[in-house]
Design a protein around this motif. Structure first.
Motif, PDB file in Angstrom:
ATOM      1  N   ILE A  31       0.835  -1.204   0.000  1.00 47.98           N
ATOM      2  CA  ILE A  31       0.000   0.000   0.000  1.00 47.98           C
ATOM      3  C   ILE A  31       0.867   1.250   0.000  1.00 47.98           C
ATOM      4  CG2 ILE A  31      -1.888   1.207   1.139  1.00 47.98           C
ATOM      5  CD1 ILE A  31      -2.532  -1.575  -0.108  1.00 47.98           C
ATOM      6  N   GLY A  32       2.014   1.183   0.642  1.00 50.68           N
ATOM      7  CA  GLY A  32       2.936   2.311   0.575  1.00 50.68           C
ATOM      8  C   GLY A  32       3.389   2.583  -0.841  1.00 50.68           C
ATOM      9  N   ALA A  33       3.700   1.515  -1.559  1.00 53.37           N
ATOM     10  CA  ALA A  33       4.114   1.674  -2.956  1.00 53.37           C
ATOM     11  C   ALA A  33       2.968   2.183  -3.820  1.00 53.37           C
ATOM     12  CB  ALA A  33       4.632   0.345  -3.501  1.00 53.37           C
ATOM     13  N   ALA A  34       1.762   1.660  -3.573  1.00 50.41           N
ATOM     14  CA  ALA A  34       0.614   2.018  -4.406  1.00 50.41           C
ATOM     15  C   ALA A  34       0.154   3.452  -4.194  1.00 50.41           C
ATOM     16  CB  ALA A  34      -0.541   1.059  -4.126  1.00 50.41           C
ATOM     17  N   VAL A  39       3.290   7.038  -7.841  1.00 48.90           N
ATOM     18  CA  VAL A  39       3.034   8.306  -8.534  1.00 48.90           C
ATOM     19  C   VAL A  39       3.969   9.413  -8.044  1.00 48.90           C
ATOM     20  CG1 VAL A  39       0.630   7.797  -9.057  1.00 48.90           C
ATOM     21  CG2 VAL A  39       1.208   8.831  -6.861  1.00 48.90           C
ATOM     22  N   PHE A  40       5.117   9.031  -7.524  1.00 44.96           N
ATOM     23  CA  PHE A  40       6.058  10.035  -7.028  1.00 44.96           C
ATOM     24  C   PHE A  40       6.828  10.659  -8.183  1.00 44.96           C
ATOM     25  CE2 PHE A  40      10.156  11.405  -5.369  1.00 44.96           C
ATOM     26  CZ  PHE A  40       9.762  12.163  -4.279  1.00 44.96           C
ATOM     27  N   PRO A  41       7.007  11.989  -8.233  1.00 45.54           N
ATOM     28  CA  PRO A  41       6.520  12.978  -7.270  1.00 45.54           C
ATOM     29  C   PRO A  41       5.135  13.510  -7.587  1.00 45.54           C
ATOM     30  CG  PRO A  41       7.945  14.038  -8.844  1.00 45.54           C
ATOM     31  CD  PRO A  41       7.920  12.581  -9.217  1.00 45.54           C
ATOM     32  N   ASP A  42       4.554  13.147  -8.750  1.00 49.45           N
ATOM     33  CA  ASP A  42       3.228  13.628  -9.099  1.00 49.45           C
ATOM     34  C   ASP A  42       2.605  12.688 -10.110  1.00 49.45           C
ATOM     35  OD1 ASP A  42       4.325  14.286 -11.674  1.00 49.45           O
ATOM     36  OD2 ASP A  42       5.054  16.171 -10.826  1.00 49.45           O
ATOM     37  N   GLY A  50       5.061   3.159 -10.954  1.00 50.75           N
ATOM     38  CA  GLY A  50       3.929   2.716 -11.761  1.00 50.75           C
ATOM     39  C   GLY A  50       3.372   1.371 -11.327  1.00 50.75           C
ATOM     40  N   LEU A  51       2.479   0.818 -12.145  1.00 46.75           N
ATOM     41  CA  LEU A  51       1.826  -0.446 -11.803  1.00 46.75           C
ATOM     42  C   LEU A  51       2.811  -1.602 -11.757  1.00 46.75           C
ATOM     43  CD1 LEU A  51      -1.513  -0.276 -13.838  1.00 46.75           C
ATOM     44  CD2 LEU A  51      -1.049   0.456 -11.495  1.00 46.75           C
TER      45      LEU A  51
END
Length: 247
Positions: A31-34, A39-42, A50-51
């Protein structure tokens, strides 16, 4: 001269602690990755994983968790896996409920810690994380691709059946030439890449509950589907495995 003193098997308390820790790790990393790293940084995803990165994160986390905690508890980290193994005759029914409780506790703690971290981020980050669903699973308007309940039901049932079947095969008496944690993690990566657009990929009722309980009533109202269909898939895999063993 070697020490031939037999090693006592882990106690139930020790195994439950391992399941709690492993499920915590799974939810915290996935969940941290998702919700952040993907979407870091935007949203332009300049540096985000990404996925594919999210799927790989889960696969690698399962490999690590199974290697670290598997020797203690079996490394289930998933109520559907626990039920599937019990149906197949590979796990004691008496331990199913304690394992499932430990998995729900570990997963919810993992999600809770992530929210504590998010609360220390930029203004509005915590609110936007929750408003976007906190990577919860869903169908209809809550599905990334707008998949219907029927589509999600089929996908989650089939994918979990495949996942549990792989676990049963590579941890069985015939084993696998490749270490089981690697095969299991790789399988989960592929299944996640397939299911993320459909349902945000559950295959795990504890993972689904951990985020939905924080995301809000709309998401929690759909959690039942990610309890019923992954468990159904796991039961089907367990039944088939049991019938094959008797043949």
């Amino acid at each position: 001269m070697t020490d031939a003193t037999p090693v006592a098997p882990p106690t139930l308390r020790t195994r439950l602690a391992a399941e709690t820790a492993g499920t915590f790790l799974l939810v915290f990393a996935l969940i941290g990755a998702a919700t952040s790293t993907a979407v870091f940084p935007d949203e332009q995803n300049t540096l985000g994983i990404g996925l594919l990165g999210v799927a790989l994160t889960l696969g690698l986390t399962v490999m690590i968790g199974a290697s670290a905690f598997g020797p203690v508890s079996g490394g289930h980290f998933n109520p559907a896996v626990t039920v599937g193994l019990a149906v197949a005759g590979r796990f004691r029914w008496a331990d199913v409920v304690p394992y499932v409780v430990a998995q729900f506790v570990g997963g919810t703690l993992g999600a809770g810690v992530l929210l504590l971290v998010a609360g220390q981020g930029a203004d509005g980050f915590l609110r936007s994380t929750l408003d976007s669903g906190f990577a919860s699973n869903g169908y209809g308007d809550h599905s990334p691709a707008g998949s219907t309940l029927l589509g999600v039901a089929i996908a989650e049932t089939v994918a979990t059946a495949v996942f549990v079947t792989v676990i049963l095969r590579v941890t069985g008496r015939r084993g696998s030439p490749v270490p089981p944690p690697v095969v299991i993690g790789a399988t989960l990566t592929i299944l996640l890449l397939t299911l993320i657009p459909v349902s945000n990929a559950s295959l795990n009722p504890a993972r689904s509950f951990a985020t939905a309980v924080f995301a809000g009533p709309e998401w929690l109202a759909q959690w039942w589907a990610f309890l019923v269909f992954p468990v159904l898939g796991a039961v089907l895999a367990g039944v088939v495995a049991r019938l094959r063993a008797r043949a």
